[in-house]
Design a protein around this motif. Sequence first.
Motif, PDB file in Angstrom:
ATOM      1  N   PRO A 171       0.826  -1.223   0.000  1.00 27.25           N
ATOM      2  CA  PRO A 171       0.000   0.000   0.000  1.00 27.25           C
ATOM      3  C   PRO A 171       0.852   1.262   0.000  1.00 27.25           C
ATOM      4  O   PRO A 171       1.999   1.263   0.472  1.00 27.25           O
ATOM      5  CB  PRO A 171      -0.810  -0.128   1.298  1.00 27.25           C
ATOM      6  CG  PRO A 171      -0.797  -1.587   1.622  1.00 27.25           C
ATOM      7  CD  PRO A 171       0.513  -2.120   1.130  1.00 27.25           C
ATOM      8  N   TYR A 172       0.254   2.327  -0.492  1.00 29.18           N
ATOM      9  CA  TYR A 172       0.974   3.606  -0.651  1.00 29.18           C
ATOM     10  C   TYR A 172       1.536   4.098   0.684  1.00 29.18           C
ATOM     11  O   TYR A 172       2.707   4.483   0.776  1.00 29.18           O
ATOM     12  CB  TYR A 172       0.032   4.650  -1.255  1.00 29.18           C
ATOM     13  CG  TYR A 172       0.620   6.036  -1.351  1.00 29.18           C
ATOM     14  CD1 TYR A 172       1.390   6.406  -2.444  1.00 29.18           C
ATOM     15  CD2 TYR A 172       0.419   6.976  -0.328  1.00 29.18           C
ATOM     16  CE1 TYR A 172       1.941   7.673  -2.532  1.00 29.18           C
ATOM     17  CE2 TYR A 172       0.964   8.244  -0.412  1.00 29.18           C
ATOM     18  CZ  TYR A 172       1.719   8.594  -1.512  1.00 29.18           C
ATOM     19  OH  TYR A 172       2.265   9.846  -1.598  1.00 29.18           O
ATOM     20  N   VAL A 173       0.708   4.083   1.726  1.00 29.88           N
ATOM     21  CA  VAL A 173       1.137   4.609   3.024  1.00 29.88           C
ATOM     22  C   VAL A 173       2.310   3.804   3.573  1.00 29.88           C
ATOM     23  O   VAL A 173       3.261   4.360   4.132  1.00 29.88           O
ATOM     24  CB  VAL A 173      -0.039   4.606   4.018  1.00 29.88           C
ATOM     25  CG1 VAL A 173       0.427   5.047   5.401  1.00 29.88           C
ATOM     26  CG2 VAL A 173      -1.171   5.502   3.525  1.00 29.88           C
ATOM     27  N   VAL A 174       2.246   2.493   3.412  1.00 28.98           N
ATOM     28  CA  VAL A 174       3.326   1.631   3.906  1.00 28.98           C
ATOM     29  C   VAL A 174       4.621   1.948   3.177  1.00 28.98           C
ATOM     30  O   VAL A 174       5.694   2.056   3.785  1.00 28.98           O
ATOM     31  CB  VAL A 174       2.939   0.149   3.744  1.00 28.98           C
ATOM     32  CG1 VAL A 174       4.120  -0.752   4.105  1.00 28.98           C
ATOM     33  CG2 VAL A 174       1.721  -0.182   4.600  1.00 28.98           C
ATOM     34  N   ARG A 175       4.527   2.100   1.849  1.00 24.96           N
ATOM     35  CA  ARG A 175       5.732   2.392   1.078  1.00 24.96           C
ATOM     36  C   ARG A 175       6.315   3.755   1.429  1.00 24.96           C
ATOM     37  O   ARG A 175       7.535   3.911   1.512  1.00 24.96           O
ATOM     38  CB  ARG A 175       5.418   2.317  -0.418  1.00 24.96           C
ATOM     39  CG  ARG A 175       5.246   0.884  -0.908  1.00 24.96           C
ATOM     40  CD  ARG A 175       5.091   0.784  -2.400  1.00 24.96           C
ATOM     41  NE  ARG A 175       3.770   1.224  -2.842  1.00 24.96           N
ATOM     42  CZ  ARG A 175       3.548   2.267  -3.613  1.00 24.96           C
ATOM     43  NH1 ARG A 175       4.552   3.001  -4.055  1.00 24.96           N
ATOM     44  NH2 ARG A 175       2.319   2.589  -3.972  1.00 24.96           N
ATOM     45  N   ALA A 204      11.554   6.409   6.609  1.00 27.78           N
ATOM     46  CA  ALA A 204      12.400   5.791   7.633  1.00 27.78           C
ATOM     47  C   ALA A 204      13.786   5.474   7.083  1.00 27.78           C
ATOM     48  O   ALA A 204      14.808   5.715   7.746  1.00 27.78           O
ATOM     49  CB  ALA A 204      11.729   4.515   8.159  1.00 27.78           C
ATOM     50  N   ASP A 205      13.846   4.953   5.862  1.00 29.01           N
ATOM     51  CA  ASP A 205      15.143   4.641   5.256  1.00 29.01           C
ATOM     52  C   ASP A 205      15.907   5.915   4.888  1.00 29.01           C
ATOM     53  O   ASP A 205      17.137   5.966   5.001  1.00 29.01           O
ATOM     54  CB  ASP A 205      14.945   3.781   4.004  1.00 29.01           C
ATOM     55  CG  ASP A 205      14.445   2.388   4.337  1.00 29.01           C
ATOM     56  OD1 ASP A 205      14.647   1.949   5.490  1.00 29.01           O
ATOM     57  OD2 ASP A 205      13.841   1.742   3.455  1.00 29.01           O
ATOM     58  N   ALA A 206      15.177   6.957   4.427  1.00 27.98           N
ATOM     59  CA  ALA A 206      15.841   8.193   4.006  1.00 27.98           C
ATOM     60  C   ALA A 206      16.561   8.857   5.157  1.00 27.98           C
ATOM     61  O   ALA A 206      17.621   9.470   4.968  1.00 27.98           O
ATOM     62  CB  ALA A 206      14.816   9.154   3.399  1.00 27.98           C
TER      63      ALA A 206
END
Length: 324
Positions: free
Chosen positions: A60-64, A70-72
């Motif tokens: 899902p969009y929100v999860v991505r 978080a990774d950024a």
Amino acid sequence: MTASYLVRRLGHAFLVIFVVSLIAFQLGEVIGDPVTAILGLEAPESARVELREELGLDAPYVVRYAAYIADAFTGDFGMSYKAQRPVADVIVERVPATFELAMVALIISLSVGIPLGVVAAIWRETWWASALMTVSIIGVSLPTFVIGILLIFAFSVNLGWLPSFGRGDTVMIGGWSTGLLTPSGLAALIMPAISLAISQVALVARLVRAEMLEVLRMDYIRFARARGIKDRVVHFRHALRNTLLPIITVSGIQIGYLIAFAVVVEQVFQWPGLGTMFLSALTESDIPVITAFLVLIACVFATINLIVDLLYAMADPRVRLSKG
């Protein structure tokens, strides 16, 4: 400087970066299908589904988006779909070329624009001062790619003095690749830097002229002249010094502008910087590279604006005491 002012400015900077990251991520959703860009239209559906799962595009969009943010924060912008390498590595390779181009363009714009503005202000009644301002309007109006094409036609095609594309030879200093230390690298830098700087030269010249005229009308300038101080001292020691503060501010913003808008110049001259990387990512629907580039530019602008705000607050206490 109060802690509350610093916290407010930091909050504004993070808000800008967050909004840009959201827009960039959303742009990646509509810019094209990376699966099609990688596999082509003829790929079987099973391979397309498998690659979509591998890239995490089925979530899902929100999860991505949450995972991306978080990774950024750790410096991980994902893998480039096209290069199959970490996006951070791809960007780091291109930063030296764009940074050197922007810095040389900034030096040209200031070293040419400030004297032109001063001359146009001091001798404002002369015809050639008016001519300078007219030429500056042309410099602002001409698109950067038109200037680049004209320079290529004149100095590469007709005269053969300068290379029309590429960065020339580079040398590595630590992890930084520079063309400033090689003859071909310097020759390749001249036309792109001038193309990028011309509009900024015109902007700086007009700003310096306006600020200089304002300063020359102030009472302390009249008093200095009444005391018999030479015009040269009045103009360059007193008036110009007080004119440079807004110029310093504009110069800080110019750095972000030159880095962000070097895209066109890099494409015209095939300069291997962030701009050509971004345009290539657009054509290939390389969404991680696109979003990382936009977030990087937002960080550059936010950081420069934050530094300028803090310097202003240090110089003028009224700024940090204001609630606006």
